[in-house]
Design an enzyme around this catalytic site. Sequence first.
Site, PDB file in Angstrom:
ATOM      1  N   TYR A  17       0.524  -1.234  -0.060  1.00 28.93           N
ATOM      2  CA  TYR A  17      -0.088   0.044   0.105  1.00 28.93           C
ATOM      3  C   TYR A  17       0.877   1.317   0.050  1.00 28.93           C
ATOM      4  O   TYR A  17       0.170   2.643  -0.233  1.00 28.93           O
ATOM      5  CB  TYR A  17      -0.746   0.126   1.286  1.00 28.93           C
ATOM      6  CG  TYR A  17      -1.802  -1.171   1.276  1.00 28.93           C
ATOM      7  CD1 TYR A  17      -3.255  -1.030   0.312  1.00 28.93           C
ATOM      8  CD2 TYR A  17      -1.707  -2.193   2.146  1.00 28.93           C
ATOM      9  CE1 TYR A  17      -3.887  -2.239   0.376  1.00 28.93           C
ATOM     10  CE2 TYR A  17      -2.504  -3.089   1.989  1.00 28.93           C
ATOM     11  CZ  TYR A  17      -3.684  -3.218   1.518  1.00 28.93           C
ATOM     12  OH  TYR A  17      -4.463  -4.324   1.220  1.00 28.93           O
ATOM     13  N   HIS A  22      -4.522   6.130  -1.019  1.00 31.23           N
ATOM     14  CA  HIS A  22      -4.991   5.877   0.396  1.00 31.23           C
ATOM     15  C   HIS A  22      -4.022   6.446   1.398  1.00 31.23           C
ATOM     16  O   HIS A  22      -4.471   6.495   2.447  1.00 31.23           O
ATOM     17  CB  HIS A  22      -5.423   4.739   0.690  1.00 31.23           C
ATOM     18  CG  HIS A  22      -6.956   4.691   1.361  1.00 31.23           C
ATOM     19  ND1 HIS A  22      -7.755   5.845   1.545  1.00 31.23           N
ATOM     20  CD2 HIS A  22      -7.310   3.684   2.133  1.00 31.23           C
ATOM     21  CE1 HIS A  22      -8.744   5.386   2.281  1.00 31.23           C
ATOM     22  NE2 HIS A  22      -8.592   4.179   2.477  1.00 31.23           N
ATOM     23  N   ASN A  70      -9.215   1.048   8.602  1.00 31.59           N
ATOM     24  CA  ASN A  70     -10.514   0.818   9.254  1.00 31.59           C
ATOM     25  C   ASN A  70     -10.218   0.729  10.833  1.00 31.59           C
ATOM     26  O   ASN A  70     -11.309   0.858  11.425  1.00 31.59           O
ATOM     27  CB  ASN A  70     -11.255  -0.287   8.702  1.00 31.59           C
ATOM     28  CG  ASN A  70     -11.698  -0.393   7.261  1.00 31.59           C
ATOM     29  OD1 ASN A  70     -11.333   0.864   6.764  1.00 31.59           O
ATOM     30  ND2 ASN A  70     -11.984  -1.397   6.623  1.00 31.59           N
ATOM     31  N   ASP A  95      -6.543  11.245   2.678  1.00 28.36           N
ATOM     32  CA  ASP A  95      -6.740  11.440   1.361  1.00 28.36           C
ATOM     33  C   ASP A  95      -8.269  11.955   1.263  1.00 28.36           C
ATOM     34  O   ASP A  95      -8.937  11.355   1.846  1.00 28.36           O
ATOM     35  CB  ASP A  95      -6.389  10.068   0.681  1.00 28.36           C
ATOM     36  CG  ASP A  95      -7.293   9.020   1.132  1.00 28.36           C
ATOM     37  OD1 ASP A  95      -7.023   8.611   2.491  1.00 28.36           O
ATOM     38  OD2 ASP A  95      -8.176   8.431   0.426  1.00 28.36           O
ATOM     39  N   ASN A 116     -13.476   5.674   5.897  1.00 30.16           N
ATOM     40  CA  ASN A 116     -13.559   4.593   7.044  1.00 30.16           C
ATOM     41  C   ASN A 116     -12.239   4.739   8.276  1.00 30.16           C
ATOM     42  O   ASN A 116     -12.815   4.715   9.238  1.00 30.16           O
ATOM     43  CB  ASN A 116     -13.073   3.396   6.592  1.00 30.16           C
ATOM     44  CG  ASN A 116     -14.207   2.631   5.599  1.00 30.16           C
ATOM     45  OD1 ASN A 116     -15.439   3.045   5.894  1.00 30.16           O
ATOM     46  ND2 ASN A 116     -14.158   1.981   4.693  1.00 30.16           N
TER      47      ASN A 116
END
Length: 175
Positions: A17, A22, A70, A95, A116
């Site tokens: 990631y 994100h 999350n 973001d 989230n």
Amino acid sequence: MSVIQAVVGLGNPGPKYADTRHNAGFWFADELARAKGAVMRAENKFSGEVARVPGPAGDCWLLKPMTYMNHSGRAVSALCSFYRIAPANLLVVYDELDLAPGMIRLKTAGGHGGHNGLRDICSALGTKDFHRLRIGIGHPGHKEAVVGYVLSRPGKTEHAAVASGIDEALRQCDL
């Protein structure tokens, strides 16, 4: 704006990631740490990476939750509880789909807007009353494409725009 005692950059941990849209909050936290000569270190009690930055109004803590987006609230509430940081002294950087790449907006309080990470932080802190720095990443155009979009890498031009927005936010930062 009140004195900021903690800056939380949101993102997802791991190399998979690292370069995704994100993780714009992580990018901001890393750049702020670099600019201040601070080193982010893993800290289990905060479920994240932390650095201390001395500032004119006292110490400011940088946090990158390593809980996945999350579950960011767990790390944020642990840091705020341990250092007795009120939500009014917290800045969460993340973001933002509804801003063009590189656009930045500072706001205080408000809803989670479907994000989230913010949703979990609001729940964990029991309030929406904290500062937010939104870093624009643009929108893919269709609601169904959002998850794939935020979890993918921006192109060169888009990445440069986001980096430029982060640089501008750092110039405006009074830490």
